[in-house]
Design a protein around this motif. Structure first.
Motif, mmCIF file in Angstrom:
data_model
loop_
_atom_site.group_PDB
_atom_site.id
_atom_site.type_symbol
_atom_site.label_atom_id
_atom_site.label_comp_id
_atom_site.label_asym_id
_atom_site.label_seq_id
_atom_site.Cartn_x
_atom_site.Cartn_y
_atom_site.Cartn_z
ATOM 1 N N ALA A 93 0.839 -1.196 0.000
ATOM 2 C CA ALA A 93 0.000 0.000 0.000
ATOM 3 C C ALA A 93 0.879 1.254 0.000
ATOM 4 N N ALA A 94 1.964 1.226 0.793
ATOM 5 C CA ALA A 94 2.879 2.375 0.832
ATOM 6 C C ALA A 94 3.592 2.546 -0.508
ATOM 7 N N MET A 95 3.996 1.419 -1.103
ATOM 8 C CA MET A 95 4.659 1.502 -2.414
ATOM 9 C C MET A 95 3.700 2.054 -3.464
ATOM 10 N N LYS A 96 2.445 1.595 -3.432
ATOM 11 C CA LYS A 96 1.459 2.079 -4.398
ATOM 12 C C LYS A 96 1.234 3.575 -4.200
ATOM 13 N N ALA A 97 1.137 4.009 -2.941
ATOM 14 C CA ALA A 97 0.939 5.436 -2.650
ATOM 15 C C ALA A 97 2.133 6.248 -3.168
#
Length: 187
Positions: free
Chosen positions: A107-111
């Protein structure tokens, strides 16, 4: 007459590759709709689930296979007690790298990726790939150096035996994981 068409074929190949690359980049730049809830996988089917990296075995089974192959190789080589230190160093270097306990937060990478432009995403992916390749090259160099050191400790007859072994991913004699990765004919 056929040589006249080779440059045209080359241009067509490059054009097709460029179109495919552009389509691939466009597809990765698109936002993805939320996925449907994941299907529950029964423990019996877990071994064949995609999440198990195409049926790879658990670490305990992999360690058992490695130990078996090491024992078979050691028996074939008929090592002397004086060679035990070289063998220990070799087998330690051949152990598969430890899997990271914490996986990157998707999720952090996608953000993070959502904040980037497409050229920045490409650069970030290149950076990540370069890091993975550098780590892989370091591990391969370590294994190669360990193999050369061990090989130098062998007698000429043992070296012939070692040379006759098919090498798999982990450097131990035997067949590759799926019969195609990491198997290289000697030479």
């Amino acid at each position: 007459m056929t040589s006249m068409f080779k440059p045209l074929k080359s241009v067509n190949t490059l054009l097709l590759a460029g179109i495919m690359a552009t389509a691939g980049l466009a597809a990765t730049a698109q936002t993805v709709a939320p996925a449907a809830p994941a299907e529950q996988v029964s423990p019996a089917k877990a071994g064949s689930a995609k999440g198990n990296r195409m049926g790879r075995h658990d670490p305990a089974k992999m360690q058992a296979r490695i130990a078996k192959r090491q024992a078979e190789l050691k028996a074939k080589l008929a090592l002397t007690p004086a060679q035990d230190g070289a063998w220990s160093a070799y087998t330690a270097a051949m152990q598969p790298p430890a899997r990271p306990t914490a996986r990157p937060d998707r999720a952090a990478m996608k953000a993070e990726f959502d904040k980037l432009t497409t050229p920045q995403r490409i650069d970030k992916m290149r950076e990540m790939r370069a890091q993975r390749m550098a780590a892989m090259n370091t591990a391969m160099d370590k294994r190669g150096d360990a193999t050369k050191s061990f090989y130098a400790a062998l007698s000429p007859e043992q070296q012939k035996t070692f040379d006759s072994q098919r090498m798999s991913r982990g450097g131990m004699g035997g067949k590759g994981h799926h019969g195609h990765h990491g198997q290289h004919p000697k030479g």
